[in-house]
Design a protein around this motif. Structure first.
Motif, PDB file in Angstrom:
ATOM      1  N   THR A 109       6.036 -13.661 -68.291  1.00  0.00           N
ATOM      2  CA  THR A 109       7.138 -12.977 -69.106  1.00  0.00           C
ATOM      3  C   THR A 109       8.248 -13.057 -68.964  1.00  0.00           C
ATOM      4  O   THR A 109       8.580 -13.213 -66.986  1.00  0.00           O
ATOM      5  CB  THR A 109       6.150 -11.923 -69.143  1.00  0.00           C
ATOM      6  OG1 THR A 109       6.784 -11.160 -70.769  1.00  0.00           O
ATOM      7  CG2 THR A 109       6.834 -10.256 -68.660  1.00  0.00           C
ATOM      8  N   PHE A 112      13.325 -13.960 -74.179  1.00  0.00           N
ATOM      9  CA  PHE A 112      13.579 -14.682 -74.543  1.00  0.00           C
ATOM     10  C   PHE A 112      14.973 -14.962 -74.422  1.00  0.00           C
ATOM     11  O   PHE A 112      15.626 -16.489 -74.666  1.00  0.00           O
ATOM     12  CB  PHE A 112      13.468 -14.180 -76.377  1.00  0.00           C
ATOM     13  CG  PHE A 112      14.595 -13.654 -76.809  1.00  0.00           C
ATOM     14  CD1 PHE A 112      15.061 -13.838 -78.131  1.00  0.00           C
ATOM     15  CD2 PHE A 112      15.805 -12.332 -76.324  1.00  0.00           C
ATOM     16  CE1 PHE A 112      16.257 -13.375 -78.825  1.00  0.00           C
ATOM     17  CE2 PHE A 112      16.646 -12.074 -77.240  1.00  0.00           C
ATOM     18  CZ  PHE A 112      17.019 -12.001 -77.895  1.00  0.00           C
ATOM     19  N   ILE A 118      13.388 -20.419 -68.957  1.00  0.00           N
ATOM     20  CA  ILE A 118      12.146 -20.961 -70.296  1.00  0.00           C
ATOM     21  C   ILE A 118      11.808 -21.925 -69.945  1.00  0.00           C
ATOM     22  O   ILE A 118      11.290 -22.825 -69.540  1.00  0.00           O
ATOM     23  CB  ILE A 118      13.104 -20.482 -71.476  1.00  0.00           C
ATOM     24  CG1 ILE A 118      12.151 -18.835 -71.584  1.00  0.00           C
ATOM     25  CG2 ILE A 118      12.336 -21.462 -72.327  1.00  0.00           C
ATOM     26  CD1 ILE A 118      12.838 -18.473 -72.473  1.00  0.00           C
ATOM     27  N   VAL A 128       4.212 -20.478 -74.351  1.00  0.00           N
ATOM     28  CA  VAL A 128       3.814 -19.354 -74.751  1.00  0.00           C
ATOM     29  C   VAL A 128       2.825 -19.030 -75.182  1.00  0.00           C
ATOM     30  O   VAL A 128       2.231 -19.546 -76.361  1.00  0.00           O
ATOM     31  CB  VAL A 128       4.970 -19.465 -75.841  1.00  0.00           C
ATOM     32  CG1 VAL A 128       5.274 -18.510 -76.176  1.00  0.00           C
ATOM     33  CG2 VAL A 128       6.287 -19.823 -75.193  1.00  0.00           C
ATOM     34  N   LYS A 131       3.833 -13.254 -78.012  1.00  0.00           N
ATOM     35  CA  LYS A 131       5.351 -13.047 -77.953  1.00  0.00           C
ATOM     36  C   LYS A 131       5.033 -11.239 -78.424  1.00  0.00           C
ATOM     37  O   LYS A 131       4.767 -10.393 -79.340  1.00  0.00           O
ATOM     38  CB  LYS A 131       5.983 -13.359 -79.104  1.00  0.00           C
ATOM     39  CG  LYS A 131       5.495 -14.879 -79.128  1.00  0.00           C
ATOM     40  CD  LYS A 131       6.703 -16.223 -80.467  1.00  0.00           C
ATOM     41  CE  LYS A 131       6.457 -17.121 -79.283  1.00  0.00           C
ATOM     42  NZ  LYS A 131       7.461 -18.069 -80.893  1.00  0.00           N
ATOM     43  N   SER A 237       4.375  -9.150 -81.951  1.00  0.00           N
ATOM     44  CA  SER A 237       4.850 -10.123 -82.354  1.00  0.00           C
ATOM     45  C   SER A 237       4.823  -9.576 -84.454  1.00  0.00           C
ATOM     46  O   SER A 237       5.848  -9.677 -84.912  1.00  0.00           O
ATOM     47  CB  SER A 237       5.361 -11.531 -82.186  1.00  0.00           C
ATOM     48  OG  SER A 237       4.219 -11.676 -82.392  1.00  0.00           O
ATOM     49  N   GLU A 259      13.339 -11.536 -83.523  1.00  0.00           N
ATOM     50  CA  GLU A 259      12.788 -12.362 -83.051  1.00  0.00           C
ATOM     51  C   GLU A 259      11.988 -11.393 -81.788  1.00  0.00           C
ATOM     52  O   GLU A 259      12.787 -11.801 -81.263  1.00  0.00           O
ATOM     53  CB  GLU A 259      12.907 -14.564 -83.209  1.00  0.00           C
ATOM     54  CG  GLU A 259      14.321 -14.265 -81.255  1.00  0.00           C
ATOM     55  CD  GLU A 259      14.463 -15.322 -81.589  1.00  0.00           C
ATOM     56  OE1 GLU A 259      13.714 -16.217 -81.029  1.00  0.00           O
ATOM     57  OE2 GLU A 259      15.543 -15.933 -81.762  1.00  0.00           O
ATOM     58  N   LEU A 263       8.695 -13.261 -73.757  1.00  0.00           N
ATOM     59  CA  LEU A 263       7.704 -14.086 -74.241  1.00  0.00           C
ATOM     60  C   LEU A 263       6.707 -14.297 -72.960  1.00  0.00           C
ATOM     61  O   LEU A 263       6.908 -13.876 -71.587  1.00  0.00           O
ATOM     62  CB  LEU A 263       7.942 -14.994 -73.863  1.00  0.00           C
ATOM     63  CG  LEU A 263       9.583 -15.564 -75.074  1.00  0.00           C
ATOM     64  CD1 LEU A 263      10.078 -16.744 -75.049  1.00  0.00           C
ATOM     65  CD2 LEU A 263       9.042 -15.559 -76.567  1.00  0.00           C
ATOM     66  N   PHE A 265       4.151 -16.112 -70.803  1.00  0.00           N
ATOM     67  CA  PHE A 265       3.880 -18.379 -70.606  1.00  0.00           C
ATOM     68  C   PHE A 265       2.619 -18.112 -69.525  1.00  0.00           C
ATOM     69  O   PHE A 265       2.069 -17.348 -69.055  1.00  0.00           O
ATOM     70  CB  PHE A 265       5.245 -18.299 -70.317  1.00  0.00           C
ATOM     71  CG  PHE A 265       5.881 -18.631 -71.090  1.00  0.00           C
ATOM     72  CD1 PHE A 265       6.118 -20.369 -71.707  1.00  0.00           C
ATOM     73  CD2 PHE A 265       7.457 -18.013 -70.852  1.00  0.00           C
ATOM     74  CE1 PHE A 265       7.510 -20.662 -72.066  1.00  0.00           C
ATOM     75  CE2 PHE A 265       8.868 -18.363 -71.782  1.00  0.00           C
ATOM     76  CZ  PHE A 265       8.480 -19.716 -72.096  1.00  0.00           C
TER      77      PHE A 265
END
Length: 269
Positions: A109, A112, A118, A128, A131, A237, A259, A263, A265
């Motif tokens: 993780t 963002f 990323i 991803v 979230k 999220s 947002e 994240l 992954f």
């Protein structure tokens, strides 16, 4: 001398504490978990000219997942490709474990705004899978109220990916056992929440606005007992519509984004 990546050892503590003091405004958790990670294994450091300037950890999680965490580079050594060097080392370590059947995927993780991580992840075939919103709060803004210890059941896990601190596991009976072993479950007013043992990041298991309002004093109590002045909530999220209500309750969303700011992954090996 060429950079060396090796397993961490007890004598590395001063270097790790130095890196932690310069990360996240000095609030990095690496110093707190150092002894545990050294004893557990899978904890590596990057050494340049005899100085430890980077770290990374691979932890085995339920579902045959290799969890990549603790990737750090000392600020004075950033921009030289050391982050990519450590990332590649951990990914190759994961591939070797996959060849042995120990894991089937690697996950991690990141925040963002961590564009470097990323970008590396996407170039390396990660995608991803979940979230979350991470919101912060100050204990002084609440009247702490002691919760009751509670038992955790599979029915309590409504999310497919469940946070415990900054680790995330996929909902299963194996994950339930791991959460019970590695976390703490509390209950107040009929609502349960998870806490990580080495920090003050909480996962509400009921996510309505009223539920969270009822749990916040209990979370403040647990955080205070751990000697903290602040605590965090990890929320899925889908909570976006009630963010204004959460902010009125005293929660602060980092960087004032609308947002999700956390994240998760995954890359199948």
């Amino acid at each position: 001398m060429e950079p060396i990546i090796r397993e961490a050892k007890p004598g590395d503590r001063p270097f790790i504490e130095g890196i932690a003091s310069l990360t996240w405004g000095g609030k990095d958790y690496l110093a707190r978990v150092f002894d545990e990670w050294v004893n557990e294994g899978g904890f590596y450091v990057l050494e340049v000219d005899g100085r430890v300037v980077g770290t990374a950890k691979l932890t085995l999680l339920p579902g045959r997942v290799g969890w990549m965490e603790g990737l750090r580079v000392h600020p004075e050594y950033r921009g030289r490709g050391y982050g990519r060097l450590i990332h590649n080392f951990m990914l190759n370590l994961g591939k070797k474990l996959a060849e042995k059947g120990a894991i089937k995927a690697v996950e991690f993780t990141t925040y963002f705004l961590n564009r470097e991580s990323i970008e590396m992840a996407r170039k390396d075939g990660f995608s991803v899978i979940a979230k979350f919103f991470n919101l912060g709060a100050k204990i002084e803004d609440f009247q702490p109220e002691e919760p009751e210890p509670a038992e955790l059941d599979i029915e309590d896990l409504s999310l497919g990916v469940v946070p415990l601190g900054w680790k995330f596991v996929h909902r299963s009976e194996e994950a339930l056992e791991w959460l019970i072993k590695n976390g703490e479950t509390y209950e107040i007013a009929g609502f349960k929440f998870l806490a990580n043992r080495d920090g003050a990041t909480f996962t509400p298991l009921s996510t309505g606005l009223g539920c969270i309002r009822a749990m916040l004093p209990a979370m403040a109590w647990v955080a205070r007992e751990k000697g903290r002045a602040e605590f965090d909530l990890m929320l899925p999220s889908g909570m976006n519509p009630i963010l204004p209500g959460l902010e009125r309750l005293g929660l602060v969303l980092w960087d004032e984004t609308e947002e999700p700011n956390v994240l998760v992954f995954r890359r199948t090996l």
